[in-house]
Design an enzyme around this catalytic site. Sequence first.
Site, PDB file in Angstrom:
ATOM      1  N   GLY A  48       0.818  -1.199   0.000  1.00 52.29           N
ATOM      2  CA  GLY A  48       0.000   0.000   0.000  1.00 52.29           C
ATOM      3  C   GLY A  48       0.855   1.252   0.000  1.00 52.29           C
ATOM      4  O   GLY A  48       2.094   1.196   0.055  1.00 52.29           O
TER       5      GLY A  48
ATOM      6  N   ARG B  10       2.853   4.253   1.281  1.00 51.72           N
ATOM      7  CA  ARG B  10       3.701   4.452   2.462  1.00 51.72           C
ATOM      8  C   ARG B  10       3.932   3.173   3.269  1.00 51.72           C
ATOM      9  O   ARG B  10       4.113   3.193   4.475  1.00 51.72           O
ATOM     10  CB  ARG B  10       3.120   5.542   3.379  1.00 51.72           C
ATOM     11  CG  ARG B  10       3.074   6.916   2.750  1.00 51.72           C
ATOM     12  CD  ARG B  10       4.497   7.435   2.584  1.00 51.72           C
ATOM     13  NE  ARG B  10       4.535   8.625   1.773  1.00 51.72           N
ATOM     14  CZ  ARG B  10       4.881   8.665   0.498  1.00 51.72           C
ATOM     15  NH1 ARG B  10       5.216   7.574  -0.130  1.00 51.72           N
ATOM     16  NH2 ARG B  10       4.930   9.792  -0.156  1.00 51.72           N
ATOM     17  N   SER B  11       3.952   2.050   2.570  1.00 50.42           N
ATOM     18  CA  SER B  11       4.160   0.765   3.237  1.00 50.42           C
ATOM     19  C   SER B  11       5.628   0.440   3.459  1.00 50.42           C
ATOM     20  O   SER B  11       5.950  -0.463   4.226  1.00 50.42           O
ATOM     21  CB  SER B  11       3.520  -0.356   2.421  1.00 50.42           C
ATOM     22  OG  SER B  11       4.147  -0.454   1.149  1.00 50.42           O
TER      23      SER B  11
ATOM     24  N   SER C 275       9.131   0.836  -1.557  1.00 50.13           N
ATOM     25  CA  SER C 275      10.226   1.424  -2.346  1.00 50.13           C
ATOM     26  C   SER C 275      11.552   1.315  -1.601  1.00 50.13           C
ATOM     27  O   SER C 275      12.571   0.937  -2.184  1.00 50.13           O
ATOM     28  CB  SER C 275       9.927   2.886  -2.684  1.00 50.13           C
ATOM     29  OG  SER C 275       8.840   2.986  -3.567  1.00 50.13           O
TER      30      SER C 275
ATOM     31  N   ALA D 285      12.008   5.615 -13.368  1.00 47.65           N
ATOM     32  CA  ALA D 285      10.879   6.312 -12.766  1.00 47.65           C
ATOM     33  C   ALA D 285       9.766   6.467 -13.785  1.00 47.65           C
ATOM     34  O   ALA D 285       9.993   6.994 -14.873  1.00 47.65           O
ATOM     35  CB  ALA D 285      11.329   7.680 -12.260  1.00 47.65           C
TER      36      ALA D 285
ATOM     37  N   HIS E  98      12.294  10.880  -2.935  1.00 49.09           N
ATOM     38  CA  HIS E  98      12.838   9.587  -3.387  1.00 49.09           C
ATOM     39  C   HIS E  98      14.279   9.747  -3.885  1.00 49.09           C
ATOM     40  O   HIS E  98      15.139   8.928  -3.571  1.00 49.09           O
ATOM     41  CB  HIS E  98      11.960   8.992  -4.489  1.00 49.09           C
ATOM     42  CG  HIS E  98      10.804   8.191  -3.980  1.00 49.09           C
ATOM     43  ND1 HIS E  98      10.679   6.850  -4.211  1.00 49.09           N
ATOM     44  CD2 HIS E  98       9.718   8.549  -3.256  1.00 49.09           C
ATOM     45  CE1 HIS E  98       9.576   6.407  -3.644  1.00 49.09           C
ATOM     46  NE2 HIS E  98       8.968   7.425  -3.069  1.00 49.09           N
ATOM     47  N   ARG E  99      14.538  10.794  -4.645  1.00 50.19           N
ATOM     48  CA  ARG E  99      15.907  11.013  -5.150  1.00 50.19           C
ATOM     49  C   ARG E  99      16.891  11.227  -4.008  1.00 50.19           C
ATOM     50  O   ARG E  99      17.995  10.676  -4.026  1.00 50.19           O
ATOM     51  CB  ARG E  99      15.945  12.223  -6.084  1.00 50.19           C
ATOM     52  CG  ARG E  99      15.455  11.913  -7.451  1.00 50.19           C
ATOM     53  CD  ARG E  99      15.619  13.113  -8.359  1.00 50.19           C
ATOM     54  NE  ARG E  99      14.989  12.811  -9.624  1.00 50.19           N
ATOM     55  CZ  ARG E  99      15.511  13.086 -10.786  1.00 50.19           C
ATOM     56  NH1 ARG E  99      16.657  13.709 -10.876  1.00 50.19           N
ATOM     57  NH2 ARG E  99      14.886  12.764 -11.891  1.00 50.19           N
TER      58      ARG E  99
ATOM     59  N   GLU F   8      13.982   8.581 -16.472  1.00 59.62           N
ATOM     60  CA  GLU F   8      12.572   8.949 -16.386  1.00 59.62           C
ATOM     61  C   GLU F   8      11.870   8.463 -17.643  1.00 59.62           C
ATOM     62  O   GLU F   8      12.178   8.909 -18.739  1.00 59.62           O
ATOM     63  CB  GLU F   8      12.433  10.462 -16.213  1.00 59.62           C
ATOM     64  CG  GLU F   8      13.006  10.941 -14.895  1.00 59.62           C
ATOM     65  CD  GLU F   8      12.873  12.439 -14.684  1.00 59.62           C
ATOM     66  OE1 GLU F   8      12.364  13.142 -15.590  1.00 59.62           O
ATOM     67  OE2 GLU F   8      13.275  12.900 -13.612  1.00 59.62           O
TER      68      GLU F   8
END
Length: 179
Positions: A19, A21-22, A25, A43, A59-60, A71
């Site tokens: 989900g 914010r699980s 990543s 990305a 994320h970066r 990208e």
Amino acid sequence: MPSETSHPAATGVTLILGGARSGKSAFGEGMIAASGLEPVYIATGQVHDEEMRARIDHHRARRGPEWTTVEEPDDLEGALARATGQERAVLVDCLTLWVTNLMMAEADIAARSARLCAALKDAKGPVVLISNEVGLGIVPDNRMAREFRDHAGRLHQDVAGVADTVYFVAAGLPLKMKG
């Protein structure tokens, strides 16, 4: 989240679902780091507003400068063919944003899913794919949202079918489902 040294090393094709914010990543990034190979990040997200810009910047910053970032909001199959190699480990983040991009372009998502799975079978090095599991909630109240959920669910099944390993991440804890 477990320490980086506790992550399994990325090998073959790995699908990581979870989900929002699980921790999926970060878990995938840890797998790439544990591989010891050159890290490449594909990305699929696009900046449409400042909130998305902030997410991408976060994320970066978390990944650091040693990552090569590609990208590619549309041609994920081609990007994988160009990015994979025996000396590289590739992270794709994320498949659900890719599905959104394909829907907005009115692409044939079933055909593109098949092309993605073929590209994964041909990958020349480890690939980790991140995606949001969107089928655990209520049935969406509008057609487009239901179509998105259905496209994402079918894509996840297709990719899981060719993946060597599949994880589900919740609350930062990975559950190995395949492999």
